[in-house]
Design a protein around this motif. Structure first.
Motif, PDB file in Angstrom:
ATOM      1  N   SER A 189      39.568  20.096  14.995  1.00 45.27           N
ATOM      2  CA  SER A 189      38.834  19.013  14.344  1.00 45.27           C
ATOM      3  C   SER A 189      39.771  18.314  13.377  1.00 45.27           C
ATOM      4  O   SER A 189      40.771  18.877  12.929  1.00 45.27           O
ATOM      5  N   ARG A 190      39.387  17.083  13.044  1.00 48.36           N
ATOM      6  CA  ARG A 190      40.200  16.269  12.120  1.00 48.36           C
ATOM      7  C   ARG A 190      39.257  15.501  11.210  1.00 48.36           C
ATOM      8  O   ARG A 190      38.492  14.655  11.675  1.00 48.36           O
ATOM      9  N   ALA A 191      39.306  15.815   9.930  1.00 43.63           N
ATOM     10  CA  ALA A 191      38.512  15.088   8.924  1.00 43.63           C
ATOM     11  C   ALA A 191      37.038  15.034   9.287  1.00 43.63           C
ATOM     12  O   ALA A 191      36.390  13.992   9.162  1.00 43.63           O
ATOM     13  N   LEU A 217      36.283  17.216  24.836  1.00 39.47           N
ATOM     14  CA  LEU A 217      36.074  16.317  23.713  1.00 39.47           C
ATOM     15  C   LEU A 217      34.581  16.214  23.436  1.00 39.47           C
ATOM     16  O   LEU A 217      33.818  15.811  24.310  1.00 39.47           O
ATOM     17  N   VAL A 218      34.164  16.563  22.231  1.00 36.85           N
ATOM     18  CA  VAL A 218      32.740  16.561  21.870  1.00 36.85           C
ATOM     19  C   VAL A 218      32.490  15.481  20.828  1.00 36.85           C
ATOM     20  O   VAL A 218      33.117  15.473  19.756  1.00 36.85           O
ATOM     21  N   MET A 265      42.627  20.297  11.083  1.00 45.12           N
ATOM     22  CA  MET A 265      43.555  19.494  10.297  1.00 45.12           C
ATOM     23  C   MET A 265      42.943  19.258   8.926  1.00 45.12           C
ATOM     24  O   MET A 265      41.799  18.822   8.807  1.00 45.12           O
ATOM     25  N   LYS A 266      43.699  19.561   7.880  1.00 46.11           N
ATOM     26  CA  LYS A 266      43.192  19.465   6.518  1.00 46.11           C
ATOM     27  C   LYS A 266      44.226  18.815   5.614  1.00 46.11           C
ATOM     28  O   LYS A 266      45.393  18.644   5.986  1.00 46.11           O
ATOM     29  N   ASP A 306      37.625  19.913  20.988  1.00 42.42           N
ATOM     30  CA  ASP A 306      37.822  19.063  19.816  1.00 42.42           C
ATOM     31  C   ASP A 306      36.477  18.490  19.418  1.00 42.42           C
ATOM     32  O   ASP A 306      35.930  17.633  20.112  1.00 42.42           O
ATOM     33  N   ILE A 307      35.931  18.964  18.298  1.00 42.28           N
ATOM     34  CA  ILE A 307      34.595  18.534  17.891  1.00 42.28           C
ATOM     35  C   ILE A 307      34.688  17.300  17.000  1.00 42.28           C
ATOM     36  O   ILE A 307      35.632  17.132  16.237  1.00 42.28           O
ATOM     37  N   GLY A 308      33.700  16.405  17.119  1.00 41.38           N
ATOM     38  CA  GLY A 308      33.714  15.174  16.352  1.00 41.38           C
ATOM     39  C   GLY A 308      34.959  14.360  16.611  1.00 41.38           C
ATOM     40  O   GLY A 308      35.559  13.802  15.691  1.00 41.38           O
ATOM     41  N   THR A 309      35.333  14.261  17.878  1.00 40.42           N
ATOM     42  CA  THR A 309      36.634  13.698  18.241  1.00 40.42           C
ATOM     43  C   THR A 309      36.745  12.206  17.987  1.00 40.42           C
ATOM     44  O   THR A 309      37.847  11.668  17.932  1.00 40.42           O
TER      45      THR A 309
END
Length: 225
Positions: free
Chosen positions: A125-127, A81-82, A151-152, A58-61
């Motif tokens: 990723s999320r947002a 988690l990154v 997630m978009k 999960d990037i930019g978590t």
């Protein structure tokens, strides 16, 4: 969504977000009363798009959305988690320790710090960024048989259209737009899934075979960000 034995863990995570998360500036005070409907449930339904036993990055978590939530709902996955900011990774490490999430690794750094060092079955990723930019960060981390699952919002098709040249140049497959959590969350969560068009001919060489060491629990970059 959450098995009965996992629900108390999710509830405790929500408490940590609403208290320490707000105090440390990771969650806005106005978000605290609506954590479940706006953040936790939407993140949890992402698990529908993750295969059993998958390795997930999960990037930019941030404060752990969606990565921590998915890890709570799915103890079978191996979650990395990154996140580049020290105050966030400190919070994440405390959360992982308190909740006993032994299958979760926290890495302080940016997604491109891991390019060539590790690949994953799923990169979430999320947002974080528009799709074209997100592809550049995520696809080098996607294994030959893996996929980006981001997630978009409802405008995801516009992002796909803008990323067509990039998708072609990198030999990505046609993006799939999925609606997750139908009947569980309102509205359903929109995600885009991108895999390699041909696992034997992927367009980014670093994703073919990791050559350097894989991230270790608690690894931190030496510089402040």
């Amino acid at each position: 969504m959450f098995a009965s034995e996992r629900l108390p863990i999710a509830e405790r995570y929500a408490e940590l977000l609403a208290t320490e998360g707000v105090v440390r500036g990771l969650i806005g005070p106005r978000e605290a009363p609506r954590l479940w409907e706006r953040h936790l449930l939407n993140s949890a339904v992402l698990a529908e798009a993750i295969p059993d036993g998958a390795s997930v990055c999960d990037i930019g978590t941030g404060a752990g959305l969606p990565g921590v939530v998915v890890a709570i709902a799915r103890p079978d996955v191996r979650m990395t988690l990154v996140e580049p900011l020290l105050r966030r990774t400190t919070f994440l490490e405390e959360v992982v320790d308190e909740l006993g999430l032994d299958h979760v690794t926290v890495v302080r750094g940016r997604a491109d710090d891991l390019h060539g060092a590790a690949t994953f079955d799923v990169v979430t990723s999320r947002a974080v960024a528009p799709l074209e930019r997100l592809l550049g960060w995520s696809m080098p981390l996607v294994s030959p048989d893996g996929a980006l699952v981001a997630m978009k919002g409802r405008s995801v098709q516009d992002e796909i259209d803008e990323a067509r040249a990039f998708l072609s140049a990198w030999r990505c497959g046609d993006p799939e737009v999925l609606e997750l959590g139908v009947g569980v969350v309102t509205p359903p969560m929109t995600v885009v899934r991108v895999s390699w068009a041909d696992p034997a001919r992927i367009g980014w060489p670093l994703a073919r075979e990791p050559k350097r060491r894989k991230p270790r629990p608690g690894r931190r970059e030496p510089r402040e960000r």
